[in-house]
Motif scaffolding. Structure first.
Motif, PDB file in Angstrom:
ATOM      1  N   GLU A 139       0.830  -1.204   0.000  1.00  0.00           N
ATOM      2  CA  GLU A 139       0.000   0.000   0.000  1.00  0.00           C
ATOM      3  C   GLU A 139       0.863   1.253   0.000  1.00  0.00           C
ATOM      4  O   GLU A 139       0.584   2.226  -0.706  1.00  0.00           O
ATOM      5  CB  GLU A 139      -0.925   0.000   1.222  1.00  0.00           C
ATOM      6  N   TYR A 140       1.928   1.238   0.777  1.00  0.00           N
ATOM      7  CA  TYR A 140       2.820   2.408   0.856  1.00  0.00           C
ATOM      8  C   TYR A 140       3.557   2.639  -0.455  1.00  0.00           C
ATOM      9  O   TYR A 140       3.702   3.778  -0.911  1.00  0.00           O
ATOM     10  CB  TYR A 140       3.817   2.210   1.999  1.00  0.00           C
ATOM     11  N   LEU A 141       4.012   1.542  -1.086  1.00  0.00           N
ATOM     12  CA  LEU A 141       4.813   1.660  -2.301  1.00  0.00           C
ATOM     13  C   LEU A 141       3.969   1.636  -3.576  1.00  0.00           C
ATOM     14  O   LEU A 141       4.502   1.864  -4.667  1.00  0.00           O
ATOM     15  CB  LEU A 141       5.837   0.518  -2.355  1.00  0.00           C
ATOM     16  N   GLY A 142       2.688   1.361  -3.452  1.00  0.00           N
ATOM     17  CA  GLY A 142       1.845   1.320  -4.627  1.00  0.00           C
ATOM     18  C   GLY A 142       2.081   0.100  -5.492  1.00  0.00           C
ATOM     19  O   GLY A 142       1.928   0.163  -6.718  1.00  0.00           O
ATOM     20  N   LEU A 143       2.433  -1.013  -4.865  1.00  0.00           N
ATOM     21  CA  LEU A 143       2.704  -2.243  -5.604  1.00  0.00           C
ATOM     22  C   LEU A 143       1.520  -3.193  -5.514  1.00  0.00           C
ATOM     23  O   LEU A 143       0.644  -3.040  -4.665  1.00  0.00           O
ATOM     24  CB  LEU A 143       3.953  -2.935  -5.034  1.00  0.00           C
TER      25      LEU A 143
END
Length: 361
Positions: free
Chosen positions: A227-231
């Motif tokens: 979620e943080y890295l957008g993966l």
């Protein structure tokens, strides 16, 4: 050990540590390292007794190889695979399917390489298993891995291609995903195989790429990081980090014996298996394109052969003094340790560039 010891945990005790992926990864690393150190000499001595003359050396290769490498046993990949697979099976949560996909790909390609090496040393001829049979068997293993991966991955990831940097973009390849995944796995296996031509040249870049892919597997297996890295979140891939840690431990142990001047070569037994394993991790984690960056050294080695062969067929001339490209630098007069260490440095840089794509948007 995960399945035997975690049920004993009452929370807060020593057995609870086995619930932590990082602890088990560390345990797998140390286990593989000590297995490599402990069984290295016995396995090398057994290979030396079995092979008598060692690995056959190409007559058209660099002149110095006939003097420095003749008599050195091959099939040292047996040591790597023994340490790697045993440690992975001991420390992994074996209920996660991705672990079995990677393990079976490594074992399958290792079997192909073992057969190839055995024919070479038994006949003392650089020709082993015919290329078509090798490729056919490799594609069959890769197809099984692709089918399993598609079955394990949730929609919309199943059968899709994820692009680095464009984090939210998924391209549904449909049935084309299968040949694509097969090409990634078989291509990685053969690229590592072509790189394995100098003492210590292949094993360190494999460990570097394995460490980067293991980190990626850990990240994409956690919802908070993705979620943080957008993966894309791929549940269950975190367990691949245990395999990656085992790979690093087994690789370091093997490098102890493979450092110049090598006591043993990994042979196709090791190079095909390790390359196939890297490809399988990339397919499982949806980072196939990033593998081309992280494993860029292997790509360059393979492309140098393709370019050399293709250009020679068209013009009867050569682009490089010799292919794969590490032999080109040997022909230019570079010393073997210089080539090896500089290629290691390039591998580190490429791995860092590949990992940087995790944050880029």
């Amino acid at each position: 050990m995960y399945h035997l010891l975690t049920p004993l945990s009452q929370g807060g005790d020593v057995f609870n540590l086995f619930n932590y992926l990082t602890f088990r990864s560390g345990g797998a690393f140390l286990t593989a390292l000590f297995l490599s150190f402990g069984f290295g000499n016995p396995i090398i001595n057994a290979l030396r007794r079995m092979q008598k003359k060692g690995q056959p050396i190409r007559a058209d290769g660099p002149e110095g190889h006939l003097l420095t490498k003749t008599g050195t046993p091959t099939m040292g990949g047996v040591l790597i695979l023994f340490s790697l697979l045993l440690s992975t099976l001991l420390w992994s949560d074996l209920s996660e399917g991705y672990v079995w996909v990677v393990v079976l790909v490594v074992a399958g390609f290792g079997a192909i390489g073992f057969a190839d090496d055995y024919l070479k040393v038994s006949k003392f001829d650089v020709k082993g298993v015919p290329g078509r049979i090798r490729l056919g068997a490799g594609f069959a293993i890769a197809l099984c891995a692709a089918l399993a991966t598609v079955w394990l991955q949730p929609a919309p990831l199943s059968g899709a291609l994820a692009l680095p940097i464009f984090k939210d973009l998924l391209i549904d390849l449909g049935i084309l995903f299968y040949p694509f995944a097969m090409l990634v796995i078989v291509g990685a296996a053969n690229a590592v195989n072509l790189t394995d031509g100098l003492d210590g040249l292949a094993i360190m870049p494999v460990m570097i790429a394995g460490a980067a892919l293991g980190f990626i597997a850990y990240v994409v297996g956690r919802t908070d990081f993705t979620e943080y890295l957008g993966l894309s979140y791929v549940p269950g891939t975190g367990e691949i980090a245990v395999f990656a840690a085992s790979l690093i431990g087994a690789g370091l142990g093997f490098l102890w014996f493979n450092a110049p001047p090598a006591q043993v070569f990994m042979g196709d037994t090791g190079s095909l298996a390790l390359g196939g394993g890297l490809g399988a991790i990339a397919v499982a984690t949806k980072h196939e394109i990033v593998l081309a960056v992280i494993g860029g050294l292997f790509v360059v080695e393979a492309m140098s052969v393709i370019i050399q062969v293709g250009y020679y067929k068209m013009t009867k001339k050569r682009v490089f003094l010799m292919a794969p490209i590490h032999h080109h630098f040997e022909k230019l007069g570079w010393q073997e340790p210089t080539i090896v260490i500089r290629f290691w440095i390039i591998s580190v840089i490429l791995a860092l560039v590949g990992l940087a794509t995790l944050k880029l948007r």
